[in-house]
Design an enzyme around this catalytic site. Sequence first.
Site, PDB file in Angstrom:
ATOM      1  CB  THR A   1      -0.913   0.038   1.249  1.00 52.81           C
ATOM      2  OG1 THR A   1      -0.095   0.256   2.410  1.00 52.81           O
ATOM      3  CG2 THR A   1      -1.699  -1.254   1.399  1.00 52.81           C
TER       4      THR A   1
ATOM      5  CG  HIS B   1       1.459   2.746   6.102  1.00 56.92           C
ATOM      6  ND1 HIS B   1       0.813   3.753   6.774  1.00 56.92           N
ATOM      7  CD2 HIS B   1       2.294   2.166   7.000  1.00 56.92           C
ATOM      8  CE1 HIS B   1       1.234   3.792   8.024  1.00 56.92           C
ATOM      9  NE2 HIS B   1       2.134   2.838   8.187  1.00 56.92           N
TER      10      HIS B   1
END
Length: 150
Positions: free
Chosen positions: A79, A81
Amino acid sequence: MSRILVIDSNFYQDLADQLVRGATAELALHGIRPDRVSVPGALEIPAAIAVIAERNKGPKADQPYDGYVALGCVIRGETSHYDIVSGESARGLMDLAIRCRLIIGNGILTVDTPEQAWIRARADGNGKNKGRDAVQACLSLIEVKRRGVQ
């Protein structure tokens, strides 16, 4: 003798310990025994430095730190992130260095794979020893501050 705080993210505990091993060995070569604080992740490192630096200001403060060494690892996942954590932790450290004039050696690894992290973290002569490198950056800036312009 300089007073140094090593602050590490223990999200990847084995990598953090290896980075700290390299940092503390380099500090020992300079006769410095650092304090150490661990936080959960790389995003918490700048906040912890800010809190500790603020606590160590003013007439009632303990002896302030001359510098900080930030150590940790962010490994790319599936992701976005990774981008947030790596960018914001670096931005947080740079903001502290510039706005608060704190001396910070940044040893937060940002890598694509665990293998890349180990190559950079290893402090046994078989890696890049980025813990040592972060200490060298910190000590270099402390010397610049002490020496000033000549």
